[in-house]
Design an enzyme around this catalytic site. Structure first.
Site, PDB file in Angstrom:
ATOM      1  N   GLY A 154       0.842  -1.196   0.000  1.00 30.00           N
ATOM      2  CA  GLY A 154       0.000   0.000   0.000  1.00 30.00           C
ATOM      3  C   GLY A 154       0.877   1.245   0.000  1.00 30.00           C
ATOM      4  N   PHE A 155       0.242   2.393  -0.093  1.00 31.18           N
ATOM      5  CA  PHE A 155       0.967   3.662  -0.248  1.00 31.18           C
ATOM      6  C   PHE A 155       1.932   3.935   0.919  1.00 31.18           C
ATOM      7  CE2 PHE A 155       0.174   8.491   0.290  1.00 31.18           C
ATOM      8  CZ  PHE A 155       1.387   8.807  -0.304  1.00 31.18           C
ATOM      9  N   ILE A 156       1.419   4.000   2.142  1.00 24.34           N
ATOM     10  CA  ILE A 156       2.269   4.370   3.280  1.00 24.34           C
ATOM     11  C   ILE A 156       3.199   3.209   3.647  1.00 24.34           C
ATOM     12  CG2 ILE A 156       2.276   5.088   5.710  1.00 24.34           C
ATOM     13  CD1 ILE A 156      -0.388   6.560   5.134  1.00 24.34           C
ATOM     14  N   TYR A 213     -15.853   3.691   7.498  1.00 20.72           N
ATOM     15  CA  TYR A 213     -14.381   3.598   7.547  1.00 20.72           C
ATOM     16  C   TYR A 213     -13.858   4.058   8.904  1.00 20.72           C
ATOM     17  CZ  TYR A 213      -9.542   5.162   6.783  1.00 20.72           C
ATOM     18  OH  TYR A 213      -8.193   5.399   6.906  1.00 20.72           O
ATOM     19  N   LYS A 264     -11.915   1.951  11.935  1.00 27.43           N
ATOM     20  CA  LYS A 264     -10.557   2.313  12.387  1.00 27.43           C
ATOM     21  C   LYS A 264     -10.563   2.582  13.892  1.00 27.43           C
ATOM     22  CE  LYS A 264      -7.317   2.780  10.213  1.00 27.43           C
ATOM     23  NZ  LYS A 264      -6.291   1.783   9.808  1.00 27.43           N
TER      24      LYS A 264
END
Ligand code: NAD
Length: 327
Positions: A12-14, A156, A160
């Site tokens: 993923g991005f991070i 979402y 989280k």
């Protein structure tokens, strides 16, 4: 120094940027990702192919919401000093469409990772969370110590926050050092094609219609990826448990972002405003006192520099990036 860490969501991005930085620093990384189809999997494979150039990455394609995955992970995880749990089903818009995926990939997978960390006596767990848990800032700055007033406004954000709460409770009777970074709209090279900045860059450079949800005056704390990775690395040596906002202290509107992309791409945006399908916050603004005091961290990349670097990266990889699906 212990040199072995686990990074979940490494494609993923991070997770990708964090894994690259850890490998550069000489860590051995067990990288885990399910390569799910939340957005174009080719971009995840593209990131992974860059990571796999380093022999100190041990990649496992596992779904962390499935308990069987942990047998394979346990075989390799001896000597691990930290788990960076960056894997998640991210994004507010999609969470209203497929809420069950969010419960699996956020609530269930995070509970499983907390259980794994606890039963293997791993010293540190860094659990990625989000500014979305706060909702709208209004006139106020969002602070980590006002959690009793939090009412997550989306599926979402709820999943989280549930991951945060469950993990805190499960770690209470352990010596594991639990750190919860709450990221504010992260952007940069290798970013997500479901987030505004990469979508805007793609649409503007490829001369497509630029879809703006709402009037574009929503204010966000856009945070450059290198600053985020710097904060995550500082957590390696921090020995207390804490929750940190990781954001930018300058908020910028979507319309300003578009103007900056126009400036660095040399192209004019063809904007189409559409009504917002759900109510996302008008203003998101972090209080950064806690992370500044405890980790001596502050963001150092302004939006101009960050967008300039992201536009350059897009242009250098234009052929590949033009074929990605932007959602
Ligand atoms: N990018 C942002 O602006 C932002 C903002 C706030 C919070 N966050 C949080 O930061 C973390 C990283 O976000 P990102 O932008 O890199 O998202 P991303 O979607 O690019 O990366 C998440 C990765 O996790 C993987 N994954 C999802 N469920 C999994 C599972 N059950 N098992 C194994 N792998 C799984 C996905 O395939 C994906 O590659 C997430 O926890 C997200 O909630 C991100």
């Amino acid at each position: 120094m212990d040199k072995k860490v686990i990074v979940t969501g490494c494609s993923g991005f991070i997770g990708f940027h964090l894994t690259s930085a850890l490998l550069d620093k000489g860590y051995e990384v067990i990288g885990i990702d399910s390569l799910n189809d939340a957005y174009d999997v080719n971009l995840k494979k593209f990131r992974l192919s860059k990571l796999e150039e380093n022999k100190d990455l041990n990649f496992l394609n596992l779904n962390l919401s499935n308990l069987d995955s942990y047998e394979e992970l346990s075989k390799l995880s001896d000597g691990t000093s930290a788990v960076y749990h960056m894997a998640a089903r991210a994004g507010v818009r999609q969470s209203f469409i497929n809420p069950e995926n969010y419960v699996d990939d956020n609530t269930v997978a995070t509970t499983n990772i907390a259980k794994f960390t606890k039963s293997n006596n791993i010293e540190k767990l860094v659990l990625a969370s989000t500014s979305s848990v706060y909702g709208d800032s209004g006139e106020l700055l969002m602070s980590e110590n006002k959690d009793e007033k939090i009412q997550p406004p989306s599926v979402y954000a709820s999943t989280k926050l549930s991951g945060e709460i469950l993990t805190k409770i499960m770690m209470e009777d352990t010596s594991t050092n639990l750190l919860i970074p709450r990221f504010f709209t992260v952007y940069g090279p290798y970013g997500r094609p479901d987030m505004s900045i990469l979508r805007f860059i793609h649409w503007i450079i490829e001369e497509k219609e630029v879809l703006v949800l709402g009037d574009g005056e929503q204010m966000r704390s856009f945070t450059y990826i290198d600053d985020v990775v710097e904060a995550l690395l500082l957590m390696m040596d921090y020995k207390e448990s804490n929750t940190f906002n990781i954001g930018s202290n300058t908020t910028v509107s979507l319309n300003d972002v578009i103007k900056t992309i126009e400036k660095y791409s040399g192209k004019k945006a063809k904007i189409k405003n559409e009504e917002r399908a759900y109510k996302d916050p008008d203003v998101v603004r972090p209080n950064l006192e806690n992370i500044s005091n405890e980790l001596n961290w502050k963001p150092s990349t302004n939006i101009e520099t960050g967008i300039e670097k992201t536009v350059s990266w897009y242009s250098e990889n234009k052929e590949f990036l033009n074929d990605i699906v932007y959602i």
